[in-house]
Design a protein around this motif. Structure first.
Motif, PDB file in Angstrom:
ATOM      1  N   TRP A   1      36.402  34.184  38.395  1.00 43.33           N
ATOM      2  CA  TRP A   1      36.321  33.332  37.217  1.00 43.33           C
ATOM      3  C   TRP A   1      35.832  31.946  37.631  1.00 43.33           C
ATOM      4  O   TRP A   1      36.258  31.419  38.653  1.00 43.33           O
ATOM      5  CB  TRP A   1      37.701  33.221  36.563  1.00 43.33           C
ATOM      6  CG  TRP A   1      38.253  34.549  36.139  1.00 43.33           C
ATOM      7  CD1 TRP A   1      39.007  35.403  36.896  1.00 43.33           C
ATOM      8  CD2 TRP A   1      38.078  35.177  34.876  1.00 43.33           C
ATOM      9  NE1 TRP A   1      39.324  36.526  36.165  1.00 43.33           N
ATOM     10  CE2 TRP A   1      38.754  36.415  34.919  1.00 43.33           C
ATOM     11  CE3 TRP A   1      37.414  34.815  33.702  1.00 43.33           C
ATOM     12  CZ2 TRP A   1      38.791  37.286  33.847  1.00 43.33           C
ATOM     13  CZ3 TRP A   1      37.447  35.684  32.622  1.00 43.33           C
ATOM     14  CH2 TRP A   1      38.132  36.906  32.698  1.00 43.33           C
TER      15      TRP A   1
ATOM     16  N   TYR B   1      38.180  29.271  32.003  1.00 50.37           N
ATOM     17  CA  TYR B   1      37.349  29.937  32.999  1.00 50.37           C
ATOM     18  C   TYR B   1      36.487  30.991  32.328  1.00 50.37           C
ATOM     19  O   TYR B   1      36.931  31.672  31.393  1.00 50.37           O
ATOM     20  CB  TYR B   1      38.220  30.616  34.058  1.00 50.37           C
ATOM     21  CG  TYR B   1      38.887  29.663  35.014  1.00 50.37           C
ATOM     22  CD1 TYR B   1      38.339  29.411  36.269  1.00 50.37           C
ATOM     23  CD2 TYR B   1      40.067  29.034  34.676  1.00 50.37           C
ATOM     24  CE1 TYR B   1      38.950  28.537  37.158  1.00 50.37           C
ATOM     25  CE2 TYR B   1      40.690  28.158  35.553  1.00 50.37           C
ATOM     26  CZ  TYR B   1      40.125  27.917  36.791  1.00 50.37           C
ATOM     27  OH  TYR B   1      40.740  27.052  37.657  1.00 50.37           O
ATOM     28  N   ARG B   2      35.262  31.138  32.815  1.00 49.89           N
ATOM     29  CA  ARG B   2      34.338  32.167  32.336  1.00 49.89           C
ATOM     30  C   ARG B   2      34.169  33.201  33.454  1.00 49.89           C
ATOM     31  O   ARG B   2      34.100  32.841  34.633  1.00 49.89           O
ATOM     32  CB  ARG B   2      32.962  31.563  32.012  1.00 49.89           C
ATOM     33  CG  ARG B   2      33.000  30.362  31.090  1.00 49.89           C
ATOM     34  CD  ARG B   2      33.418  30.684  29.687  1.00 49.89           C
ATOM     35  NE  ARG B   2      33.374  29.460  28.879  1.00 49.89           N
ATOM     36  CZ  ARG B   2      34.005  29.293  27.745  1.00 49.89           C
ATOM     37  NH1 ARG B   2      34.740  30.277  27.247  1.00 49.89           N
ATOM     38  NH2 ARG B   2      33.924  28.174  27.082  1.00 49.89           N
ATOM     39  N   ARG B   3      34.113  34.457  33.047  1.00 50.87           N
ATOM     40  CA  ARG B   3      33.958  35.533  34.029  1.00 50.87           C
ATOM     41  C   ARG B   3      32.617  35.392  34.726  1.00 50.87           C
ATOM     42  O   ARG B   3      31.584  35.194  34.096  1.00 50.87           O
ATOM     43  CB  ARG B   3      34.050  36.905  33.340  1.00 50.87           C
ATOM     44  CG  ARG B   3      34.064  38.057  34.328  1.00 50.87           C
ATOM     45  CD  ARG B   3      34.189  39.404  33.634  1.00 50.87           C
ATOM     46  NE  ARG B   3      35.469  39.599  32.985  1.00 50.87           N
ATOM     47  CZ  ARG B   3      36.598  39.956  33.606  1.00 50.87           C
ATOM     48  NH1 ARG B   3      36.592  40.131  34.910  1.00 50.87           N
ATOM     49  NH2 ARG B   3      37.706  40.135  32.931  1.00 50.87           N
TER      50      ARG B   3
END
Length: 138
Positions: free
Chosen positions: A12, A134-136
């Motif tokens: 992430w 958080y972004r994957r």
């Protein structure tokens, strides 16, 4: 480990623009990696502070398992990790019976965003909440 951990696993990347900090300064960048190690959830955090200092840390616990004893920092002595529904993974760190930190990791419905709401209680001072998004990683 249950299949419930599967959607949380992976790397992430912090979205600094979408995150909000009551305590501390926002980092330049950060990554969070969540792995399954034979039933143990392993969290590895890497962060670059606003002034360029690199910090690496990790911890592990069994989701919905027994409390994990901690001795690294001396600030807390035990941590628990549990699922709350299908999309929230919550950890609590305690000193004795007093919860000093709680982190609620909420997974978006599409599984591409992880929002962590972390509240820290400073005894006899105040409580502070940081919300990190958080972004994957692709």
């Amino acid at each position: 480990m249950s299949d419930k951990i599967g959607p949380f696993l992976g790397t992430w990347i912090l979205d600094t623009e979408a995150s909000e900090y009551q305590q501390g300064e926002a980092p330049k960048s950060a990554t969070l990696k969540i792995e399954d190690n034979f039933g143990m959830a392993v969290f590895t955090m890497n962060q670059v502070s606003a002034d360029g200092q690199v910090t690496n840390d990790s911890f592990s616990a069994v989701p919905d398992g027994p409390e994990t004893k901690l001795g690294k920092s001396g600030l807390v002595d035990a941590m628990s990790l549990r699922f709350v529904g299908d999309r929230n993974l919550v950890s609590e760190a305690r000193k004795g019976q007093l919860t000093l930190m709680k982190a609620d990791r909420e997974l978006s419905e599409d599984g591409r965003t992880l929002t962590i709401t972390q509240t820290v209680h400073l005894v006899d001072v105040d409580s502070f909440t940081n919300t990190t998004v958080y972004r994957r990683a692709q």
